[in-house]
Design a protein around this motif. Structure first.
Motif, PDB file in Angstrom:
ATOM      1  N   UNK A 139      20.819  31.148  56.270  1.00 12.47           N
ATOM      2  CA  UNK A 139      22.174  30.635  56.435  1.00 12.47           C
ATOM      3  C   UNK A 139      22.879  31.165  57.679  1.00 12.47           C
ATOM      4  N   UNK A 166      21.095  14.233  51.111  1.00 11.52           N
ATOM      5  CA  UNK A 166      19.636  14.301  51.156  1.00 11.52           C
ATOM      6  C   UNK A 166      19.017  13.033  50.566  1.00 11.52           C
ATOM      7  N   UNK A 181      33.951  30.570  43.707  1.00 10.82           N
ATOM      8  CA  UNK A 181      32.667  30.334  44.350  1.00 10.82           C
ATOM      9  C   UNK A 181      31.930  29.203  43.649  1.00 10.82           C
ATOM     10  N   UNK A 212      25.770  28.891  42.002  1.00  7.28           N
ATOM     11  CA  UNK A 212      26.741  29.090  43.064  1.00  7.28           C
ATOM     12  C   UNK A 212      27.126  30.558  43.170  1.00  7.28           C
ATOM     13  N   UNK A 213      26.703  31.310  42.168  1.00  9.01           N
ATOM     14  CA  UNK A 213      27.034  32.741  42.221  1.00  9.01           C
ATOM     15  C   UNK A 213      26.124  33.412  43.227  1.00  9.01           C
ATOM     16  N   UNK A 214      26.747  33.945  44.254  1.00  7.57           N
ATOM     17  CA  UNK A 214      25.901  34.468  45.323  1.00  7.57           C
ATOM     18  C   UNK A 214      25.984  35.974  45.477  1.00  7.57           C
ATOM     19  N   UNK A 215      26.481  36.650  44.439  1.00  8.91           N
ATOM     20  CA  UNK A 215      26.562  38.090  44.607  1.00  8.91           C
ATOM     21  C   UNK A 215      25.204  38.712  44.353  1.00  8.91           C
ATOM     22  N   UNK A 219      25.820  17.638  49.337  1.00  6.82           N
ATOM     23  CA  UNK A 219      24.599  17.901  50.090  1.00  6.82           C
ATOM     24  C   UNK A 219      23.404  17.150  49.507  1.00  6.82           C
ATOM     25  N   UNK A 257      20.601  26.328  35.972  1.00  2.14           N
ATOM     26  CA  UNK A 257      21.946  26.632  36.462  1.00  2.14           C
ATOM     27  C   UNK A 257      22.495  27.745  35.570  1.00  2.14           C
ATOM     28  N   UNK A 270      35.776  39.583  48.745  1.00  2.00           N
ATOM     29  CA  UNK A 270      34.958  40.628  48.138  1.00  2.00           C
ATOM     30  C   UNK A 270      35.142  41.954  48.852  1.00  2.00           C
ATOM     31  N   UNK A 293      31.380  25.566  45.298  1.00  2.00           N
ATOM     32  CA  UNK A 293      30.010  25.359  45.751  1.00  2.00           C
ATOM     33  C   UNK A 293      29.349  24.190  45.036  1.00  2.00           C
ATOM     34  N   UNK A 303      27.363  21.246  46.672  1.00  2.00           N
ATOM     35  CA  UNK A 303      25.948  21.020  46.355  1.00  2.00           C
ATOM     36  C   UNK A 303      25.703  19.547  46.051  1.00  2.00           C
ATOM     37  N   UNK A 335      20.797  29.588  46.104  1.00  2.00           N
ATOM     38  CA  UNK A 335      22.251  29.497  46.013  1.00  2.00           C
ATOM     39  C   UNK A 335      22.731  28.100  46.401  1.00  2.00           C
ATOM     40  N   UNK A 336      23.638  27.578  45.605  1.00  2.00           N
ATOM     41  CA  UNK A 336      24.244  26.277  45.917  1.00  2.00           C
ATOM     42  C   UNK A 336      25.206  26.446  47.069  1.00  2.00           C
ATOM     43  N   UNK A 337      25.390  25.508  47.929  1.00  2.00           N
ATOM     44  CA  UNK A 337      24.628  24.255  48.004  1.00  2.00           C
ATOM     45  C   UNK A 337      23.309  24.460  48.753  1.00  2.00           C
ATOM     46  N   UNK A 338      22.331  23.629  48.399  1.00  2.00           N
ATOM     47  CA  UNK A 338      21.017  23.743  49.050  1.00  2.00           C
ATOM     48  C   UNK A 338      20.553  22.350  49.441  1.00  2.00           C
ATOM     49  N   UNK A 339      19.521  22.324  50.268  1.00  2.00           N
ATOM     50  CA  UNK A 339      18.911  21.036  50.594  1.00  2.00           C
ATOM     51  C   UNK A 339      17.815  20.753  49.573  1.00  2.00           C
TER      52      UNK A 339
END
Lengths: 225, 421
Positions: A181, B235, B220, A80-83, B231, A51, B273, B224, B228, A100-104
């Motif tokens: 996504x 699961x 973010x 969680x940072x998706x840039x 989620x 993380x 953004x 998130x 997470x 990237x969070x959230x994920x399965x």
């Protein structure tokens, strides 16, 4: 296999731990930069789940440390940072993948296994399950040593299920795995059904047992019985 | 209008009218002064005529004087002994042409008889005098004004140089670049002040911008991470072999809700953004290739609905931010597919200057103003209501023109690339 989870969010850490250990893997965890640093300097792992935002430091520093001491652990950044620049920064520093969070959890596991396979390149690109033999590099599937042709999406889907064998995979997780996504359209869940139907048919036609199990309309499971 | 020309216009109107008024008054006063001088002279001539008659007992001949003409007219009796002065035109027998003059008219007794007497003097020389005086005085004034105007022009232009420089620097200031506003060197207090104010504002904007960027990242992360957790817990629950049908359905609904929440969160952050101009790295993008790639990507969805995709795609590369353009095309595509009916069609036209998506739809005409607003959507829509808002924002940032039209059951979304390269 041995994994290290560096994640300060206890709930998430526990879920990951539970999911990964079920198949006989061993999981270590660290909830802070300091703990992570200690574990990484003491032990070797097949894959480190990292993380980026830790309470006492920056996850990327751990990555830097790993590269500095020349450890060959696989690294999967979960953040969680998706840039885009974050991703580029992480990957260019030597991480193997960026999720990237959230994920399965199934997606996480599929990515981890992909990293592990890539790391142990020599001969380990083969995934075996009873009469199924999947070459993850040449993207070939053999049933009882006979080549079976699958489309790209079907192949990805099968590999995804085989990697997560004995787990229930939700339709939404499968959709995200195949289309990413962006494809969250209402009827995208139906495609999964179509694709799985096709894979099933191709497998049984080639003389393979039907390992797919449907779970109450919520998802599917790939397992022996 | 420029400040200088506006100032100049006012100044020239005032100067010109001032000059006219002064000139007129000057001319009038001078004229009157000269008239009075002439009247004195005429009066002296009159006295001379009387003396002459008194001494010699005869009337002086009408042209007996050097520069005046004297006319006599016998009258019955004296009526009015007052002296009249006035302007006239008369025939000058010496110069043999008519010219303007001033005369004195009175009645008086000469040699015992009443006469009406008119003494006329030429005004020609006086007028010439006035003209030269006026010219001598006005010409230098006009020349002076012209010089002043020129000097003013040059000076003001020079004085505004720092202002122009500040302006150029403000225009060059880019929030995304590391360098801040470049202050200029000047010793004029006003410009120093302006310089400082702009510098302060630019620094403030920069720090605010940084804060927003930080906030975006933090938000973010903070949103998130719980998602997470949810989620992953879902699961985990899914793996327990004890779920019955009802529980499974609940779980499926929960999955749907979290994925929608995730999507919404991502879209909002994306909008922030774009709003903050955080997506700025530009590159050359082959739109033709991108469109074909996306058609391929959405093939499953197109086939499933049995949509007829009709393309007229010409070659076009644009210089833009890749993720923004991808978003643009993804949004256009998923809209065209999502709101379509089975067996409908989609037409994609890429010309060297524009991109047009048209599609049949289950929906009638949409409100062209409202559709681009955030969270505007009809109840049937599965989306977040942010897709078109993102579309609009992307177009705004890249200065593309985005237009929506509805014609004969078809929705048209047209993007004009105003700066293709």
């Amino acid at each position: 296999m041995k994994f290290l989870i560096v994640e300060d969010e206890e709930g998430l850490r526990k879920s990951i731990d539970q999911y990964l250990t079920a198949e006989g893997n061993i999981c270590d965890w660290a909830s802070s930069y300091e703990q992570g640093y200690q574990k990484l300097s003491l032990y070797d792992y097949d894959c480190v789940l990292l993380d980026l935002t830790l309470p006492d430091g920056e996850g990327l520093q751990l990555l830097k440390y790993l590269k500095k001491v020349n450890k060959s652990d696989g690294v999967l950044i979960i953040s969680a940072r998706n840039s885009l620049d974050q991703k580029i920064a992480g990957l260019s520093m030597g991480a193997d993948d960026y999720l990237i969070k959230p994920f399965h959890l199934s997606e996480l596991y599929a990515r981890i296994m992909a990293i592990v396979r890539r790391r142990n390149f020599n001969g380990n690109s083969l995934v075996q399950f009873n009469e199924l033999e999947i070459d993850t590099i040449s993207k070939e599937l053999k049933v009882n040593n006979k080549l079976v042709y699958l489309t790209r999406k079907e192949f990805d889907l099968l590999l995804y299920f085989v990697t997560n064998k004995n787990k229930v995979i939700s339709k939404s997780a499968a959709v995200v795995h195949i289309w990413g996504d962006e494809a969250d359209m209402a009827d995208s869940f139906d495609f999964i059904y179509t694709h799985i139907k096709n894979v099933r048919k191709k497998l049984t036609d080639a003389g393979c047992k039907d390992y797919f199990q449907s779970v109450y309309g919520i998802g599917y499971k790939f397992c022996e019985t | 209008m420029k400040l200088f020309s506006s100032y100049n216009r006012i100044l020239s109107v005032i100067t010109l009218s001032g000059l006219l008024v002064i000139g007129f008054l000057f001319y009038q006063t001078l004229g009157q002064y000269l008239n009075r001088q002439m009247e004195d002279h005429l009066y002296e001539e009159l006295l001379e005529v009387r003396d002459f008659a008194h001494v010699k007992n005869i009337l002086p001949s009408p042209d007996g004087f050097d520069d005046v003409i004297v006319e006599y007219k016998k009258i019955k009796k004296l009526e009015d002994q007052r002296k009249f002065f006035a302007d006239t035109n008369f025939y000058n027998p010496k110069k043999k042409h008519k010219e303007s003059g001033r005369y004195l008219m009175t009645q008086m007794v000469l040699n015992g008889q009443p006469y009406e007497l008119k003494i006329i003097a030429s005004k020609f020389e006086r007028e010439e005098q006035i003209k030269s005086i006026v010219l001598i005085i006005l010409l230098p004034v006009i020349v002076l004004l012209l010089i002043l105007w020129l000097v003013n022009r040059v000076l003001i232009k020079k004085m505004w140089i720092p202002f122009r420089q500040i302006l150029t620097n403000i225009k060059a200031f880019n929030i995304n670049q590391e360098e801040v506003f470049k202050p200029i060197e000047t010793n004029i207090d006003e410009f120093k002040e302006l310089n400082k104010a702009v510098l302060d504002v630019s620094l403030k904007v920069k720090s605010d911008y940084k804060e927003i960027k930080l906030f975006t990242e933090n938000a973010s992360h903070e949103m998130m991470t719980p998602l997470a957790v949810i989620n992953s817990k879902l699961d985990t629950m899914l793996q327990s072999n004890t779920l019955n049908k009802e529980e499974s359905e609940i779980l499926a609904d929960l999955y749907k809700a979290t994925s929608k929440l995730t999507k919404l969160n991502q879209s909002l952050l994306l909008l922030v953004k774009i709003d903050n101009n955080q997506l700025q790295d530009k590159e050359k993008i082959d739109l033709e290739a991108l469109l074909y790639e996306r058609i391929n990507y959405f093939q499953d969805f197109i086939q499933k609905r049995n949509l007829n995709v009709n393309t007229e795609i010409s070659k076009l590369s644009i210089y833009a931010n890749r993720s923004m353009v991808e978003m643009l095309i993804n949004n256009l595509f998923s809209n065209a597919i999502r709101h379509n009916y089975v067996g409908g069609f989609i037409k994609i036209v890429l010309t060297p200057s524009s991109l047009l998506f048209s599609n049949t739809s289950t929906q009638a005409r949409l409100d062209p103003v409202k559709i681009f607003e955030r969270f505007y959507k009809d109840n049937a829509s599965e989306g977040t209501g942010l897709g078109l808002a993102i579309l609009k924002q992307v177009c705004l940032r890249q200065s593309y023109t985005l237009a929506y039209e509805y014609q004969e059951g078809q929705h048209y979304f047209k993007i004009e690339f105003n700066n293709p390269s």
